[in-house]
Design a protein around this motif. Structure first.
Motif, PDB file in Angstrom:
ATOM      1  N   ASN A 215       0.823  -1.207   0.000  1.00  0.00           N
ATOM      2  CA  ASN A 215       0.000   0.000   0.000  1.00  0.00           C
ATOM      3  C   ASN A 215       0.860   1.261   0.000  1.00  0.00           C
ATOM      4  OD1 ASN A 215      -1.362   2.169   1.867  1.00  0.00           O
ATOM      5  ND2 ASN A 215      -3.063   0.996   1.002  1.00  0.00           N
ATOM      6  N   LEU A 216       2.001   1.164   0.684  1.00  0.00           N
ATOM      7  CA  LEU A 216       2.880   2.339   0.826  1.00  0.00           C
ATOM      8  C   LEU A 216       3.883   2.443  -0.320  1.00  0.00           C
ATOM      9  CD1 LEU A 216       3.291   2.092   4.690  1.00  0.00           C
ATOM     10  CD2 LEU A 216       2.078   3.889   3.447  1.00  0.00           C
ATOM     11  N   CYS A 217       3.759   1.572  -1.296  1.00  0.00           N
ATOM     12  CA  CYS A 217       4.536   1.663  -2.545  1.00  0.00           C
ATOM     13  C   CYS A 217       3.616   2.051  -3.693  1.00  0.00           C
ATOM     14  CB  CYS A 217       5.146   0.301  -2.910  1.00  0.00           C
ATOM     15  SG  CYS A 217       6.448  -0.235  -1.829  1.00  0.00           S
ATOM     16  N   ASP A 218       2.440   2.516  -3.405  1.00  0.00           N
ATOM     17  CA  ASP A 218       1.390   2.499  -4.418  1.00  0.00           C
ATOM     18  C   ASP A 218       0.556   3.771  -4.397  1.00  0.00           C
ATOM     19  OD1 ASP A 218      -0.920   1.967  -5.902  1.00  0.00           O
ATOM     20  OD2 ASP A 218      -1.712   0.602  -4.394  1.00  0.00           O
ATOM     21  N   PRO A 219       0.857   4.733  -5.250  1.00  0.00           N
ATOM     22  CA  PRO A 219       0.064   5.963  -5.279  1.00  0.00           C
ATOM     23  C   PRO A 219      -1.304   5.774  -5.927  1.00  0.00           C
ATOM     24  CG  PRO A 219       2.205   6.238  -6.402  1.00  0.00           C
ATOM     25  CD  PRO A 219       2.003   4.782  -6.185  1.00  0.00           C
ATOM     26  N   THR A 220      -1.518   4.657  -6.626  1.00  0.00           N
ATOM     27  CA  THR A 220      -2.744   4.556  -7.427  1.00  0.00           C
ATOM     28  C   THR A 220      -3.982   4.239  -6.605  1.00  0.00           C
ATOM     29  OG1 THR A 220      -2.442   2.197  -7.891  1.00  0.00           O
ATOM     30  CG2 THR A 220      -1.436   3.749  -9.430  1.00  0.00           C
ATOM     31  N   HIS A 221      -3.790   3.773  -5.380  1.00  0.00           N
ATOM     32  CA  HIS A 221      -4.981   3.457  -4.577  1.00  0.00           C
ATOM     33  C   HIS A 221      -5.630   4.710  -3.996  1.00  0.00           C
ATOM     34  CE1 HIS A 221      -2.256   3.967  -1.085  1.00  0.00           C
ATOM     35  NE2 HIS A 221      -3.353   4.147  -0.395  1.00  0.00           N
TER      36      HIS A 221
ATOM     37  N   VAL B  46      11.578   3.547  -5.018  1.00  0.00           N
ATOM     38  CA  VAL B  46      10.895   4.838  -5.099  1.00  0.00           C
ATOM     39  C   VAL B  46       9.827   4.744  -6.186  1.00  0.00           C
ATOM     40  CG1 VAL B  46      11.171   7.332  -5.264  1.00  0.00           C
ATOM     41  CG2 VAL B  46      13.119   5.905  -4.595  1.00  0.00           C
ATOM     42  N   THR B  47       8.660   5.195  -5.836  1.00  0.00           N
ATOM     43  CA  THR B  47       7.530   5.163  -6.766  1.00  0.00           C
ATOM     44  C   THR B  47       6.971   6.579  -6.808  1.00  0.00           C
ATOM     45  OG1 THR B  47       7.061   2.994  -5.812  1.00  0.00           O
ATOM     46  CG2 THR B  47       5.413   3.902  -7.325  1.00  0.00           C
ATOM     47  N   TRP B  48       6.721   7.097  -7.987  1.00  0.00           N
ATOM     48  CA  TRP B  48       6.246   8.481  -7.988  1.00  0.00           C
ATOM     49  C   TRP B  48       5.216   8.751  -9.065  1.00  0.00           C
ATOM     50  CZ3 TRP B  48      10.977   6.909  -9.736  1.00  0.00           C
ATOM     51  CH2 TRP B  48      11.357   7.285 -11.017  1.00  0.00           C
TER      52      TRP B  48
ATOM     53  N   TRP C   3       2.878  16.465  -6.301  1.00  0.00           N
ATOM     54  CA  TRP C   3       3.800  15.336  -6.434  1.00  0.00           C
ATOM     55  C   TRP C   3       3.630  14.360  -5.283  1.00  0.00           C
ATOM     56  CZ3 TRP C   3       5.236  20.293  -5.261  1.00  0.00           C
ATOM     57  CH2 TRP C   3       5.795  20.502  -3.979  1.00  0.00           C
ATOM     58  N   HIS C   4       3.971  13.095  -5.578  1.00  0.00           N
ATOM     59  CA  HIS C   4       3.984  12.042  -4.569  1.00  0.00           C
ATOM     60  C   HIS C   4       5.172  11.165  -4.871  1.00  0.00           C
ATOM     61  CE1 HIS C   4      -0.154  13.082  -5.619  1.00  0.00           C
ATOM     62  NE2 HIS C   4      -0.456  12.898  -4.361  1.00  0.00           N
ATOM     63  N   TYR C   5       6.125  11.142  -3.969  1.00  0.00           N
ATOM     64  CA  TYR C   5       7.274  10.231  -4.090  1.00  0.00           C
ATOM     65  C   TYR C   5       7.203   9.280  -2.908  1.00  0.00           C
ATOM     66  CZ  TYR C   5       9.351  13.060  -7.813  1.00  0.00           C
ATOM     67  OH  TYR C   5       9.597  13.700  -9.006  1.00  0.00           O
ATOM     68  N   TYR C   6       6.972   8.012  -3.214  1.00  0.00           N
ATOM     69  CA  TYR C   6       6.874   6.999  -2.161  1.00  0.00           C
ATOM     70  C   TYR C   6       8.236   6.313  -2.045  1.00  0.00           C
ATOM     71  CZ  TYR C   6       1.715   7.232  -2.288  1.00  0.00           C
ATOM     72  OH  TYR C   6       0.403   7.626  -2.216  1.00  0.00           O
ATOM     73  N   HIS C   7       8.936   6.589  -0.968  1.00  0.00           N
ATOM     74  CA  HIS C   7      10.236   5.953  -0.737  1.00  0.00           C
ATOM     75  C   HIS C   7      10.030   4.792   0.219  1.00  0.00           C
ATOM     76  CE1 HIS C   7      12.624   9.417  -2.358  1.00  0.00           C
ATOM     77  NE2 HIS C   7      11.490  10.041  -2.087  1.00  0.00           N
ATOM     78  N   TYR C   8      10.173   3.575  -0.266  1.00  0.00           N
ATOM     79  CA  TYR C   8      10.043   2.443   0.642  1.00  0.00           C
ATOM     80  C   TYR C   8      11.416   1.858   0.945  1.00  0.00           C
ATOM     81  CZ  TYR C   8       7.911  -1.031   3.459  1.00  0.00           C
ATOM     82  OH  TYR C   8       7.547  -1.752   4.558  1.00  0.00           O
ATOM     83  N   HIS C   9      11.855   2.024   2.183  1.00  0.00           N
ATOM     84  CA  HIS C   9      13.123   1.493   2.649  1.00  0.00           C
ATOM     85  C   HIS C   9      12.837   0.124   3.248  1.00  0.00           C
ATOM     86  CE1 HIS C   9      14.978   5.630   2.594  1.00  0.00           C
ATOM     87  NE2 HIS C   9      13.697   5.946   2.680  1.00  0.00           N
TER      88      HIS C   9
END
Lengths: 341, 341, 341
Positions: B156-162, B191-193, B218-224
C-alpha cells in the motif's frame, strides 16, 4: 470433525428479496463469499466477493450502474463478472474476471446456483403452489444464524418425533402421546408424516379457529434435498374425516424453511409460513413470535449437538428407527454431491 | 495461509520514545515477545519476555535499577540479559540468561535489531534529514494495530494509485484523473512516484496555504525495506516549475510510516508527518485527525484482504502493471531474509 | 504445545457439594463432559453428557426421578447410564447406555472417578482428619477457573519459594528472607517445607492472635498426586518450641486445594481453609477475601506462563534446585498415568 460433501448443482436460498436492493451486500454460501446487488433491471447479480488483483472484497467498493468498482484500485466488474476497467489498461483482457453466479427469485427469496452455470435451470427453483393462492396469506419470518451443519438442521426438519420434547410450549399438544411415523422417498424428496388423532389444539394454533372440541392433527414433512423443507401441518375437528383426506374446515399451514449452508458448522435458516386465513397484523405477529420461539428451541439443541460433534473424540452412537427419513435425506444429498463430480 | 520470511538483520521500529520510561512494557516483533524499559542512563533495554526457569513473562516482574526481577521466583536479569540473581545460588552461572536485543533511538522512535547482535550498526538506523531541519515541524501520529501482514501494508505504501479510490475525502483531489506512475529500485529502497498537474488542492492541504488557483501535485513513495516508508508529497502553484524541481513556495510534507511486523497477520503502523510550516496546535490537530482517518481507510481494506488471504482456498489472481514497485519491494525483503541464513 | 498424560484411575474433585442438587449441571473433567445431579437418595450421579443417538447434551434435558430424559427425542438414561426408554421401542437393548462415573463426597466436595469403575474405592477419597475436628472451623472458598495446565498449578502448590515474590501483600512477611526449603516423597505424596524463624506475622494472619512479638512460621506443602494440595501453615511465638514440634499456642491453618483438570490448558481450583479458631463471620469473610486475592495472584502468573508455553517455539530452559519437589510430583503423576494403560 466430520465434513459433509456439498451438492453444488442446486438452487440455494441466498437472501430475502426484500433485503437485496441497489447496494452491495455479502452472503456466504457453501464456503464461498458473494457480493450481491440488484441490477437496474431488477434482476439480481451475485459475484465472487474478491477482486482478483489483491483480493480486496468487492463489497467494500462502489456500485456503478450494474457493475462493481473495487474500492482499492478501481478495477470494475460487470454483473457477468467480466472486468470492464483496470488501471493503466485501455481494455482489460477477457481473462480478467470474477465468478458470477446465476440467480432467480421465488417465494420472496433470492436463490443462487452454486454449480456449473450451464446446468442452472430457473424452472427448477423451488416454488410452492399455495404461495400464489389467494386463499393463503404469507407470514415472512426472519433469517436465523444457526451454528450447526445444515444437515443437522435438515435431520430436524425430517423428524416429527422431536416436537413433543423440544417444543413443549409451542408446537406440541399437552397430551404428547407417541404415534407412529411413516416416511417415503419420492425422487429427491423425502416425506415423513404422522397423525395425532383426537387431541387438544397445539399452542400456536390457539385463537385461530375454535373447533369446540378435540382435533385430528397432521404433520407432513416434505424435505426437498438439499435445502428446502415444507412442513404441511394442520388440524381439523375430530370425526370430520381429515385422516381420510377431507380438510374442508381446518387450520392449514405450510411452514417453509429455506436453508443456506454457510460452511461445515453454520447455516442460515430462512422461514415463512403460509396459512389458509387472511393476513391479520395481530395474529400474524403472534404467530411469527411463537414460531420464532420454537425455531430458537431447535437452534439451541442443534448448536449443542454441533459442539459435541466438534470435540476431538470418538463417540459411541446408537441408531433408532425414527432415523429412517433423515438417513434417506442424507443419501439423496450424497447422491447429488457425487453427481457433481 | 501464505507466510513471508522475515528479514532479521534489520532495525525495526519498536515503540514511540515517549512511551518507554522506567516501567516494564511489552512489545511483540517478528513473533518474539520483548520486555522493554529505559535504563537509568536513558538508554533502552529490550529483553526476551520470558524467564527461562518457568517461562513467567518478565514483564510481570519488577524493575530494580537496570535489571528485571522475575515476579515468580525472583530470578533477576540485567539489561544485557545476564542472570545476576537466582534463588538458592550464590552466583548464577553465565549460561543463565535471556536474549537481549540491541536498541537505538531516532526520529522519536525506539528501534530494535532482531538479528545477530554483532551485525547491529546504529549508524544504519533510519533517520530523515528534515527531521532536524528547523524549517520543518513534526506532527506525531499514533500506533495503529493493523490485522494484516506487514508486507500488505508495505504494498500500500509503494502504491500511489490506490489513493483516488481509498481516500476519496482525504488525500485525493476531486478530479481524480489517472496519471502515469514511475518507479525505480535504489539499493534496498524502491521509489515510486506520480505527478498530478494543474488540479485542485487535496482536502488535507486545505487551509495550509492559499495558492489562488490550481496546483501541481507530487507524490514520491520511498520504501526502505523492510519496514520504513517515507511519502514525500506536496503541492505548488501550477506553472511555477515544480515538475522541473523548483519547490520554492510550496506545501511540502513527509509522511513517515514505521512498521513493526508483529506476526504473519498483524503489524503496528507508527506514523508521523514533517511539514514545512510551523507547529500550530489547531492546524496540527486537524492534520493528525485527517491523516488518521485516511490511514484507517487503508487499514479497513488491508484487514479485509488479509481475511480473504487466510481463507483455505486457491485464488485466481491477476497481475497489473502498477504492481511493479511492490514486486521490487518484496524481492528486496526476500533477499534480506535470504542473507540472514 | 506440550501435553501431559492424565492419570485416570484417581478421584478428582468435581464440584462443591452445595452446588449439586436436583437439577442438571455440567462439569468438564479430563476433557470429558459430564452431566451431574443428585439422586433422590442424596447420592450423586455423573453421566457422560451426550445422548448417543444424536449427541444432544443430556444436560439440556429433564431430570425425571433418578433418570435423565434427553431434550431432543426423549431417550431416558438412569443414574447407572442404562437407557430405560427410547422412542418406538418397548424395551431398549442393554447396549443403549452412556458412561456413568462413580462419585463420592468428602470435605464438602463431590469427587469423581474417571478411570475403570471396578477400581473405584471410596475409602481412598481424600479426607483430612482435622475437617471433622471440632477445634477447627472451615472457611469454604470458591472455584477459580484457571487457564493453565493443572500441573503448572500443582508446581505452584509444591513451592514455598514463590510466596515472597507473588504474594508480597498477602502471604509473605515484610522481611522476605530466603530460607532453606526441604522436600521428600512419601508414597504418592510429596511434602515440601520451609521454616521462617523470628519474623513478623504475615498479613493474612493479622488480627487472628496477638503474640506480642516475632513468630516462627512453618509451611508444609503436602501434594497428594494428582490433584490435592494441603498447605499446613502457621505461626507460634518465637522461642516457644514450634520448630521442635510444639504448637500449643499457635495460629494453625490448612489451606486445601482441590484441582479439577479440565483440559490441557485449564483447570478449576476449589479451595477451603481449616483454622484452629472458631467461625466468625467478619474474620472468615476477611480471610476468604485475602486468600482469594492471593490465589488470584497465582492465577495471573500461571495463565501468563501457559500463554508462553502455548507459543509455537522452542524455549531455552534453566533448572533450579527449588524444582526438586515439583519434579517428584510430576514423576508420580506420570507413574499413575502409566499404570492406567
Amino acid at each position: 470433525m466430520n465434513t459433509t460433501a456439498y451438492a453444488y448443482n442446486a438452487w440455494y436460498p441466498l437472501a430475502w428479496s426484500r433485503d437485496i436492493a441497489r447496494t452491495l451486500v455479502t452472503r456466504r454460501v457453501l464456503e464461498e463469499d458473494l457480493v450481491v446487488f440488484r441490477n437496474e433491471d431488477g434482476t439480481v447479480a451475485a459475484l465472487e466477493d474478491a477482486c482478483p488483483h489483491r483480493l480486496a472484497p468487492l463489497s467494500l467498493g462502489t456500485l456503478r450502474g450494474d457493475a462493481v468498482e473495487c474500492g482499492y484500485h478501481g478495477l470494475t466488474f460487470d454483473c457477468s463478472g467480466q472486468c470492464v476497467h483496470a488501471p493503466g489498461m485501455a481494455r482489460p483482457p477477457a481473462s480478467f474476471q470474477v465468478r458470477s453466479y446465476p440467480t432467480a427469485e421465488s417465494m420472496g427469496m433470492v436463490w443462487v446456483w452454486m454449480g456449473k452455470p450451464a446446468l442452472a435451470d430457473r424452472s427448477q427453483v423451488f416454488h410452492l403452489r399455495e404461495y400464489d393462492d389467494p386463499g393463503y396469506s404469507v407470514v415472512e419470518g426472519d433469517a436465523l444464524d444457526v451454528q450447526a451443519n445444515y444437515l443437522n438442521l435438515a435431520d430436524n426438519l425430517c423428524d416429527p418425533t422431536h416436537v413433543v420434547f423440544v417444543h413443549k410450549t409451542t408446537l406440541a399438544s399437552a397430551s404428547g402421546q407417541e404415534t407412529r411415523v411413516e416416511h417415503e422417498r419420492q425422487g429427491n424428496k423425502v416425506v415423513t408424516w404422522r397423525w395425532v388423532l383426537d387431541g387438544p389444539l397445539i399452542p400456536v394454533f390457539e385463537g385461530l379457529k375454535n373447533f369446540g372440541g378435540n382435533v385430528d392433527r397432521w404433520h407432513y414433512y416434505h424435505y426437498h434435498a438439499p435445502s428446502v423443507a415444507v412442513i404441511d401441518f394442520g388440524s381439523a375437528k375430530t370425526g370430520t374425516g381429515a385422516p381420510e383426506g377431507k380438510r374442508d374446515d381446518c387450520i392449514q399451514m405450510y411452514a417453509c424453511h429455506f436453508i443456506t449452508p454457510v460452511d461445515q458448522r453454520s447455516c442460515v435458516q430462512h422461514w415463512l409460513v403460509l396459512k389458509n386465513s387472511p393476513s391479520d397484523p395481530a395474529i400474524d405477529a403472534r404467530l411469527r413470535a411463537n414460531l420464532r420461539l420454537a425455531f430458537d428451541e431447535d437452534k439451541r439443541v442443534l448448536e449443542a449437538i454441533q459442539r459435541n460433534e466438534d470435540k476431538p473424540r470418538q463417540w459411541r452412537r446408537i441408531p433408532l428407527g425414527i432415523d429412517g427419513s433423515s438417513i434417506k435425506m442424507r443419501r439423496i444429498v450424497q447422491e447429488m454431491a457425487a453427481t457433481d463430480e
